[in-house]
Design a protein around this motif. Structure first.
Motif, PDB file in Angstrom:
ATOM      1  N   ILE A   1       0.860  -1.181   0.000  1.00 23.14           N
ATOM      2  CA  ILE A   1       0.000   0.000   0.000  1.00 23.14           C
ATOM      3  C   ILE A   1       0.900   1.237   0.000  1.00 23.14           C
ATOM      4  O   ILE A   1       1.620   1.506   0.957  1.00 23.14           O
ATOM      5  N   GLN A   2       0.859   1.959  -1.082  1.00 27.48           N
ATOM      6  CA  GLN A   2       1.770   3.085  -1.294  1.00 27.48           C
ATOM      7  C   GLN A   2       1.265   4.322  -0.570  1.00 27.48           C
ATOM      8  O   GLN A   2       0.124   4.741  -0.744  1.00 27.48           O
TER       9      GLN A   2
ATOM     10  N   MET B 295      11.712   2.543   2.189  1.00 23.74           N
ATOM     11  CA  MET B 295      11.060   1.230   2.282  1.00 23.74           C
ATOM     12  C   MET B 295      10.231   0.944   1.035  1.00 23.74           C
ATOM     13  O   MET B 295      10.263  -0.166   0.492  1.00 23.74           O
ATOM     14  N   GLU B 296       9.480   1.938   0.587  1.00 20.70           N
ATOM     15  CA  GLU B 296       8.653   1.731  -0.592  1.00 20.70           C
ATOM     16  C   GLU B 296       9.512   1.501  -1.840  1.00 20.70           C
ATOM     17  O   GLU B 296       9.165   0.669  -2.688  1.00 20.70           O
ATOM     18  N   LYS B 297      10.625   2.192  -1.936  1.00 19.73           N
ATOM     19  CA  LYS B 297      11.529   1.964  -3.071  1.00 19.73           C
ATOM     20  C   LYS B 297      12.087   0.546  -3.047  1.00 19.73           C
ATOM     21  O   LYS B 297      12.236  -0.111  -4.086  1.00 19.73           O
TER      22      LYS B 297
ATOM     23  N   ASN C  28      -2.319   2.260  -4.559  1.00 18.00           N
ATOM     24  CA  ASN C  28      -2.497   3.621  -4.052  1.00 18.00           C
ATOM     25  C   ASN C  28      -3.983   3.885  -3.876  1.00 18.00           C
ATOM     26  O   ASN C  28      -4.708   4.145  -4.824  1.00 18.00           O
ATOM     27  N   ALA C  29      -4.433   3.815  -2.624  1.00 17.43           N
ATOM     28  CA  ALA C  29      -5.860   3.946  -2.335  1.00 17.43           C
ATOM     29  C   ALA C  29      -6.281   5.382  -2.092  1.00 17.43           C
ATOM     30  O   ALA C  29      -7.465   5.679  -2.094  1.00 17.43           O
ATOM     31  N   ASP C  30      -5.330   6.277  -1.869  1.00 18.50           N
ATOM     32  CA  ASP C  30      -5.721   7.608  -1.398  1.00 18.50           C
ATOM     33  C   ASP C  30      -4.993   8.750  -2.087  1.00 18.50           C
ATOM     34  O   ASP C  30      -5.614   9.704  -2.533  1.00 18.50           O
TER      35      ASP C  30
ATOM     36  N   VAL D 193       0.047  -8.611   0.776  1.00 22.61           N
ATOM     37  CA  VAL D 193       0.031  -7.144   0.743  1.00 22.61           C
ATOM     38  C   VAL D 193       0.774  -6.610   1.960  1.00 22.61           C
ATOM     39  O   VAL D 193       0.436  -6.923   3.097  1.00 22.61           O
ATOM     40  N   VAL D 194       1.801  -5.821   1.719  1.00 26.28           N
ATOM     41  CA  VAL D 194       2.614  -5.217   2.772  1.00 26.28           C
ATOM     42  C   VAL D 194       2.159  -3.775   2.971  1.00 26.28           C
ATOM     43  O   VAL D 194       1.824  -3.076   2.005  1.00 26.28           O
ATOM     44  N   PHE D 195       2.140  -3.338   4.213  1.00 29.52           N
ATOM     45  CA  PHE D 195       1.822  -1.939   4.481  1.00 29.52           C
ATOM     46  C   PHE D 195       2.697  -1.424   5.615  1.00 29.52           C
ATOM     47  O   PHE D 195       3.175  -2.193   6.443  1.00 29.52           O
ATOM     48  N   ILE D 196       2.928  -0.126   5.603  1.00 28.13           N
ATOM     49  CA  ILE D 196       3.719   0.532   6.643  1.00 28.13           C
ATOM     50  C   ILE D 196       2.754   1.160   7.646  1.00 28.13           C
ATOM     51  O   ILE D 196       1.836   1.897   7.275  1.00 28.13           O
TER      52      ILE D 196
END
Length: 337
Positions: free
Chosen positions: A8-9, A26-28, A39-41, A71-74
């Motif tokens: 989730i970006q 981390m996202e990179k 990208n939900a938002d 699915v990974v999220f921060i």
């Protein structure tokens, strides 16, 4: 399972002058490992799309993810649509893995917020955490989950080149406005130590003397090559005498991003002895632990030139890992098995 791994970006295109750059990195690293962004938002907010339109987009996005996906999220995750996306994915039985970047309830000293955070985090099984200390703390509160510690944050900047010599000049980089202990750097016991300070939020009552120099705030990726001094200080809270205040206590749970900055800069670390990373800093021979900054003159005087050179040499393999994203890459592999 390339093509079935997502994240989730939340931080794409954002710029930072502090530790938040770690989230962007981390996202990179996730992208480099084949994870696809959800990208939900962000983009829909910037385009002025209505709330209803964003909601429809979020639901469609959630149902576009294959059932066998990861699915990974921060976390923390503040955007409402991103949190909704996670809830829908969980309802669909999709495996969601949490990179736990901050625990606001501990950091802010807010027990109600902490209880809410732990209740929300309890929905998940897989966690990438800062270090083994945080893992132990979470096990006591969340039960038997799957944990993978980072130990050090990745920092996607090339290690500094050049040499350093042993001196009594110490670097501190960070959000100066949140570092109350800096007001005590004019203590008489520190008269033989020079501090170079880097970062935003310079307090009005910061003691700028011949032994405390404010060097300014710079973009994080440039800062690695700009730090002037012989050691990097990992300290937080309100007191030079030990951990005090919420951030001082929080230091005992987290891995600070400035630690990675110092490793890349080739600055042997001076770390509060109660900090979560103090053990690894000392055991790996990349720095020294200190329980009270007024003891720094004696600690610095005890370091020989050979010991100083050895600490710098031992930092090299860590700098190579941190600069190439290996910490998160290895943690992802461990947690996915």
């Amino acid at each position: 399972m390339k093509g079935n791994n997502f994240f989730i970006q939340q931080y794409h295109g954002l710029s930072y002058n502090h530790g938040g750059v770690g989230y962007s990195d981390m996202e990179k690293i996730l992208v480099a490992n084949g994870y696809l962004p959800l990208n939900a938002d962000g983009n829909s907010m910037q385009s002025g799309q209505s709330t209803a339109g964003r909601l429809v987009r979020c639901i469609r996005l959630a149902f576009s993810v294959p059932r066998n996906a990861v699915v990974v999220f921060i976390y923390p995750m503040y955007a409402r649509m991103s949190r909704l996306l996670i809830r829908i994915l969980l309802t669909r039985g999709i495996r969601c893995q949490c990179i736990l970047a901050d625990i606001d309830g501990v950091k802010d000293g807010d027990p109600v917020l902490l209880e809410n955070e732990l209740n929300w985090l309890g929905r998940f099984r897989d966690f990438i955490v800062h270090n083994p200390v945080m893992e132990t703390w979470l096990r006591a509160r969340l039960g038997e989950k799957v944990f993978s510690p980072l130990q050090f944050f990745d920092f996607l900047s090339a290690p500094a080149s050049g040499t350093r010599e042993k001196s009594a000049t110490i670097v501190f980089a960070g959000n100066l406005g949140k570092s109350g202990f800096l007001r005590g750097l004019d203590h008489p016991a520190l008269a033989s130590v020079h501090f170079n300070l880097y970062g935003p939020g310079q307090p009005q009552d910061l003691p700028i003397t011949s032994l405390v120099t404010y060097k300014g705030a710079y973009p994080p990726y440039e800062l690695v090559n700009l730090l002037e001094g012989s050691y990097g200080l990992v300290w937080d809270g309100e007191s030079i005498h030990g951990p005090a205040g919420g951030l001082g206590i929080y230091m005992g749970l987290i891995s600070q991003h400035k630690l990675s900055l110092y490793i890349l800069a080739g600055l042997p670390v001076i770390i509060n002895s109660t900090a979560a990373c103090a053990g690894v800093v000392v055991s790996e021979g990349i720095g020294l632990a200190c329980d009270d900054l007024t003891r720094l003159p004696g600690i610095l005087a005890s370091v020989t030139d050979q010991q100083y050179a050895s600490m710098r040499e031992k930092m090299i393999p860590f700098a190579q890992r941190i600069s190439s994203g290996r910490q998160l890459t290895d943690a992802l592999k461990k947690i996915s098995h």
